[in-house]
Design an enzyme around this catalytic site. Sequence first.
Site, PDB file in Angstrom:
ATOM      1  CD  GLU A 267      -2.914  -1.192   2.341  1.00 27.14           C
ATOM      2  OE1 GLU A 267      -2.884  -0.284   3.185  1.00 27.14           O
ATOM      3  OE2 GLU A 267      -3.715  -2.150   2.374  1.00 27.14           O
ATOM      4  CG  HIS A 290      -6.284  -0.020   4.678  1.00 20.23           C
ATOM      5  ND1 HIS A 290      -5.169  -0.768   4.865  1.00 20.23           N
ATOM      6  CD2 HIS A 290      -7.137  -0.382   5.684  1.00 20.23           C
ATOM      7  CE1 HIS A 290      -5.306  -1.542   5.918  1.00 20.23           C
ATOM      8  NE2 HIS A 290      -6.501  -1.324   6.441  1.00 20.23           N
TER       9      HIS A 290
HETATM   10  N1  LIG Z   1     -10.296  -2.588   5.879  1.00 22.81           N
HETATM   11  C1  LIG Z   1     -10.184  -2.040   7.059  1.00 22.81           C
HETATM   12  O1  LIG Z   1     -10.028  -0.837   7.178  1.00 22.81           O
HETATM   13  C2  LIG Z   1     -10.286  -2.913   8.269  1.00 22.81           C
HETATM   14  C3  LIG Z   1     -10.842  -2.397   9.436  1.00 22.81           C
HETATM   15  C4  LIG Z   1     -10.980  -3.243  10.546  1.00 22.81           C
HETATM   16  C5  LIG Z   1     -10.522  -4.541  10.478  1.00 22.81           C
HETATM   17  N2  LIG Z   1      -9.930  -4.997   9.340  1.00 22.81           N
HETATM   18  C6  LIG Z   1      -9.433  -6.379   9.251  1.00 22.81           C
HETATM   19  O2  LIG Z   1     -10.556  -7.249   9.141  1.00 22.81           O
HETATM   20  C7  LIG Z   1     -10.194  -8.553   9.623  1.00 22.81           C
HETATM   21  C8  LIG Z   1     -11.302  -9.096  10.519  1.00 22.81           C
HETATM   22  O3  LIG Z   1     -11.471  -8.233  11.634  1.00 22.81           O
HETATM   23  P1  LIG Z   1     -12.409  -8.649  12.877  1.00 22.81           P
HETATM   24  O4  LIG Z   1     -12.476  -7.467  13.748  1.00 22.81           O
HETATM   25  O5  LIG Z   1     -13.654  -9.282  12.382  1.00 22.81           O
HETATM   26  O6  LIG Z   1     -11.468  -9.764  13.537  1.00 22.81           O
HETATM   27  P2  LIG Z   1     -11.921 -10.912  14.553  1.00 22.81           P
HETATM   28  O7  LIG Z   1     -10.686 -11.315  15.255  1.00 22.81           O
HETATM   29  O8  LIG Z   1     -13.098 -10.499  15.338  1.00 22.81           O
HETATM   30  O9  LIG Z   1     -12.395 -12.090  13.570  1.00 22.81           O
HETATM   31  C9  LIG Z   1     -11.502 -12.837  12.773  1.00 22.81           C
HETATM   32  C10 LIG Z   1     -12.090 -14.230  12.606  1.00 22.81           C
HETATM   33  O10 LIG Z   1     -11.280 -14.959  11.680  1.00 22.81           O
HETATM   34  C11 LIG Z   1     -11.162 -16.292  12.155  1.00 22.81           C
HETATM   35  N3  LIG Z   1      -9.986 -16.901  11.555  1.00 22.81           N
HETATM   36  C12 LIG Z   1      -8.691 -16.751  11.919  1.00 22.81           C
HETATM   37  N4  LIG Z   1      -7.901 -17.485  11.092  1.00 22.81           N
HETATM   38  C13 LIG Z   1      -8.716 -18.110  10.217  1.00 22.81           C
HETATM   39  C14 LIG Z   1      -8.490 -18.993   9.143  1.00 22.81           C
HETATM   40  N5  LIG Z   1      -7.269 -19.394   8.797  1.00 22.81           N
HETATM   41  N6  LIG Z   1      -9.553 -19.452   8.455  1.00 22.81           N
HETATM   42  C15 LIG Z   1     -10.819 -19.061   8.807  1.00 22.81           C
HETATM   43  N7  LIG Z   1     -11.102 -18.224   9.825  1.00 22.81           N
HETATM   44  C16 LIG Z   1     -10.047 -17.751  10.511  1.00 22.81           C
HETATM   45  C17 LIG Z   1     -11.073 -16.141  13.651  1.00 22.81           C
HETATM   46  O11 LIG Z   1     -11.373 -17.348  14.326  1.00 22.81           O
HETATM   47  C18 LIG Z   1     -12.111 -15.035  13.895  1.00 22.81           C
HETATM   48  O12 LIG Z   1     -13.400 -15.573  14.108  1.00 22.81           O
HETATM   49  C19 LIG Z   1      -8.858  -8.377  10.331  1.00 22.81           C
HETATM   50  O13 LIG Z   1      -7.826  -8.811   9.452  1.00 22.81           O
HETATM   51  C20 LIG Z   1      -8.731  -6.882  10.492  1.00 22.81           C
HETATM   52  O14 LIG Z   1      -7.380  -6.460  10.494  1.00 22.81           O
HETATM   53  C21 LIG Z   1      -9.822  -4.221   8.226  1.00 22.81           C
END
Ligand SMILES: NC(=O)c1ccc[n+]([C@@H]2O[C@H](COP(=O)([O-])OP(=O)(O)OC[C@H]3O[C@@H](n4cnc5c(N)ncnc54)[C@H](O)[C@@H]3O)[C@@H](O)[C@H]2O)c1
Length: 420
Positions: A267, A290
């Site tokens: 990025e 992002h």
């Molecule tokens: N685009 C953005 O601006 C933005 C903003 C917030 C969060 N995010 C990203 O979104 C993602 C999800 O965030 P969240 O708050 O829901 O996280 P979270 O921790 O609440 O949920 C993640 C889920 O993924 C599951 N998981 C982990 N490894 C896995 C795998 N190999 N296969 C299947 N499932 C798996 C976990 O068990 C969990 O239930 C994170 O990577 C976070 O960094 C991006």
Amino acid sequence: MRTSFPKHKIKAVLVEGIHPAGVGLLRDEGFQVEALPSSPDPAKLAKLVHDAHLLGIRSKTDVTAAILDAAPRLLAVGCFCIGTNQVALSHAAHQGVPVFNSPFSNTRSVAELTLAEIIALYRRLTEKSGLMHLGQWDKSAAGAHEVRGRTLGIVGYGHIGSQISVLAEACGMRVLFYDIVSKMPLGNARPVKTLNDLLKDSDVVTLHVPATPLTERMIGPAQLKRMKPGASLINNARGSVVDVDALAAALKSGHLAGAALDVFPVEPAGKGESFESPLRALPNVILTPHVGGSTEEAQASIAEDVATKFIKFVNVGTTTGAVNVPEVELPEQAIFEEPSARKPAGQRRHRILHFHRNVPGVLSKMHTLIAQLGANISAEYLRTTEDIGYVVLDVDPTDGEKVLARLKTVPETIKVRLLW
Ligand SMILES: NC(=O)c1ccc[n+]([C@@H]2O[C@H](COP(=O)([O-])OP(=O)(O)OC[C@H]3O[C@@H](n4cnc5c(N)ncnc54)[C@H](O)[C@@H]3O)[C@@H](O)[C@H]2O)c1
């Protein structure tokens, strides 16, 4: 709630234009707040923190070991954002300074963006809008579809994935999800056993997993091939999860009908840098910089969340949500007495917050010292990480200042604080 230290003497320095919702909460609590709109240079920051008890930053301010050393009164650092890499976390831990952040306050914003993208991809909205901006009136239903009755496959059913599940069902979609941890399905959503099961049965696949070795390029050529012809892929999670060259190839070949991406393997560092990607200029591909979690509501929610964590730590000692010290959730006990009802020194109840190096025998040394003062420990809350221990003791009746002075003589003590 009363604490041993007058609240109006607690000074919070907040930089980088932290949302007024957080500033307001801290001021309502009686703390002094100095709020700056931007990130100060290190020399100015060092000056600002010399008498600060709380330091609030966002992602642009580095809280180095030198800054922490320049802040002898610092009780806690708050990252009013998601990431905490900008803080010398271990150094802070070894000074008994918890670092808080707000990893889940933008959940709803990401979920709403994802829902908008599902609909936009099905209606080819960005293409239609692009043509209109070029002066072209293409009034055709070809390639445009309702989302009702379609199957959404959610990979990662955590905070964001489960919110999208609810929103998508409300739009009439069927929801499947795959998670490595067993999760309770919301509504009529259905878990599937493998990622392959999800890929072959979904019309849209949306990714909401963290960046881990297991999720690194979890969507590559083989997984894209397993997706239904004409399906779409959304990645608003982490850039490392999708092989973007393979995705570009799947879109160009027509195997996939569309994609939406908010995160990328590489990025740009800032506005001036160009965004390079094989996904640029492909039809029905939505690219966003992002911004999944970037809404004013999320900013307000982050500010309230971190300010609340500050207040709970200052007033009660709770470290829940800290990323660098053991997390202790504490009840708000009735040990906090109004000044008028305060008993004389030696007869009061106290709460003692004690950070120490986690080596064998520390607790027994503390217990012995407290017992020598004739005080009773009515409650004890302890959590440890590999090298740091955090113990909270409710003791009565005693002279708190004496306990404090004794505990400071324990060689493993990092920081000790007394609450009424
Ligand atoms: N685009 C953005 O601006 C933005 C903003 C917030 C969060 N995010 C990203 O979104 C993602 C999800 O965030 P969240 O708050 O829901 O996280 P979270 O921790 O609440 O949920 C993640 C889920 O993924 C599951 N998981 C982990 N490894 C896995 C795998 N190999 N296969 C299947 N499932 C798996 C976990 O068990 C969990 O239930 C994170 O990577 C976070 O960094 C991006």
